[in-house]
Scaffold this motif. Structure first.
Motif, PDB file in Angstrom:
ATOM      1  N   MET A  34       0.835  -1.195   0.000  1.00  0.00           N
ATOM      2  CA  MET A  34       0.000   0.000   0.000  1.00  0.00           C
ATOM      3  C   MET A  34       0.873   1.250   0.000  1.00  0.00           C
ATOM      4  O   MET A  34       2.052   1.190   0.360  1.00  0.00           O
ATOM      5  N   PRO A  35       0.310   2.386  -0.402  1.00  0.00           N
ATOM      6  CA  PRO A  35       1.105   3.620  -0.450  1.00  0.00           C
ATOM      7  C   PRO A  35       1.357   4.205   0.920  1.00  0.00           C
ATOM      8  O   PRO A  35       0.626   3.948   1.876  1.00  0.00           O
ATOM      9  N   LYS A  36       2.409   4.994   1.004  1.00  0.00           N
ATOM     10  CA  LYS A  36       2.712   5.735   2.222  1.00  0.00           C
ATOM     11  C   LYS A  36       1.949   7.065   2.237  1.00  0.00           C
ATOM     12  O   LYS A  36       1.300   7.426   1.263  1.00  0.00           O
ATOM     13  N   GLY A  37       2.091   7.789   3.337  1.00  0.00           N
ATOM     14  CA  GLY A  37       1.460   9.100   3.448  1.00  0.00           C
ATOM     15  C   GLY A  37       0.279   9.080   4.393  1.00  0.00           C
ATOM     16  O   GLY A  37      -0.492   8.111   4.432  1.00  0.00           O
ATOM     17  N   LEU A  38       0.124  10.161   5.156  1.00  0.00           N
ATOM     18  CA  LEU A  38      -0.969  10.238   6.127  1.00  0.00           C
ATOM     19  C   LEU A  38      -2.334  10.182   5.455  1.00  0.00           C
ATOM     20  O   LEU A  38      -3.311   9.736   6.060  1.00  0.00           O
ATOM     21  N   GLN A  39      -2.414  10.651   4.197  1.00  0.00           N
ATOM     22  CA  GLN A  39      -3.700  10.649   3.499  1.00  0.00           C
ATOM     23  C   GLN A  39      -4.221   9.245   3.226  1.00  0.00           C
ATOM     24  O   GLN A  39      -5.387   9.059   2.890  1.00  0.00           O
TER      25      GLN A  39
END
Length: 270
Positions: free
Chosen positions: A234-239
């Motif tokens: 899965m992608p990183k980032g708080l969003q």
């Protein structure tokens, strides 16, 4: 070695360890490298009503095409089940992917996540996030000799291994007096065994189990030389926190309810 019961206890514990470890690695790597993922956020996924998932289409029994060309396998089942939990239907667009593109396809916004036989490692976690493991893969040995029962039976035997693979060190550690024969593909390994140039082949259980299904004259030795967690990429980032949380909670539930174990058994995985 782990028995089937302990396998799922280990996965549950790995969830806690990996979640904490990868969270902190995720935070630091985003700041340190500036790499960000571009896959869809959870509200967008729910609004459009389907998910896009990178999968394998040539790797029995994880992801492969049946006689009619339809995708099936453990990872296909998981993608469809996640779609049901995330968007309320089994609407999922499956995108077959080559091994070299399993991480980049998530980063490039071509899919929401990947379920394509990806081992969760610290180095990979610097650019992507991993879910709780859905399967514990392992290094095993396959042979045609029905008399083999233990590792000592491979003493001074020729064992085929993929060139430049991590399997080499594992076989050398557990069967130090075996002769290793380097091969460039699974097909070449089978040719070596068929011509008696090799006694056995060491590789990943998730791959060799499909090989045994296709060629029943072979058998897997029920001894594991290693254990590696396979996880959703899965992608990183708080969003993407909500997406990651929903995926993790769903897989943890599949483990607790026994659904994943049932699918593993159905597809003949050790």
């Amino acid at each position: 070695m782990y028995n089937r019961c302990n396998r799922w206890e280990i996965i549950t514990r790995l969830h806690l360890v990996l979640s904490a470890t990868i969270f902190w690695i995720s935070c630091f790597s985003i700041v340190g490298t500036g790499l960000t993922a571009s896959a869809a956020e959870m509200p967008e996924i729910q609004q459009r009503g389907y998910i896009t998932v990178a999968v394998k289409d040539n790797l029995r029994p994880l992801g492969f095409r049946d006689a009619n060309g339809n995708l099936q396998g453990l990872e296909i089942d998981l993608a469809q089940r996640l779609a049901l939990d995330l968007v309320g239907t089994e609407a999922v667009k499956l995108k077959p992917v080559a091994n070299r593109d399993r991480l980049s396809i998530v980063l490039d916004k071509k899919v929401d996540f990947a379920i394509a036989r990806v081992t969760a490692t610290e180095s990979r976690s610097r650019i992507v996030s991993f879910s709780v493991p859905y399967y514990l893969d392992s290094t095993v040995l396959v042979t045609k000799d029905a008399s083999v029962q233990k590792l000592s039976d491979f003493a001074k035997q020729k064992i085929a291994v993929l060139n430049n693979s991590s399997t080499i060190a594992k076989v050398r550690y557990f069967v130090s007096n075996a002769e290793l024969i380097g091969v460039n593909s699974y097909q070449e390994a089978r040719q070596k065994i068929e011509s008696n140039a090799a006694f056995a082949f060491a590789a990943d259980a998730s791959v060799l189990s499909g090989w045994v299904q296709q060629y029943p004259q072979y058998r897997l030795l029920p001894i594991k030389l290693s254990t590696e967690p396979l996880s959703v990429v899965m992608p990183k980032g708080l969003q993407y926190d909500e997406l990651r949380r929903n995926v993790n909670e769903a897989i943890a539930r599949y483990l607790a309810e026994g659904w994943l174990q049932q699918r593993v058994q159905y597809w003949g995985l050790p």
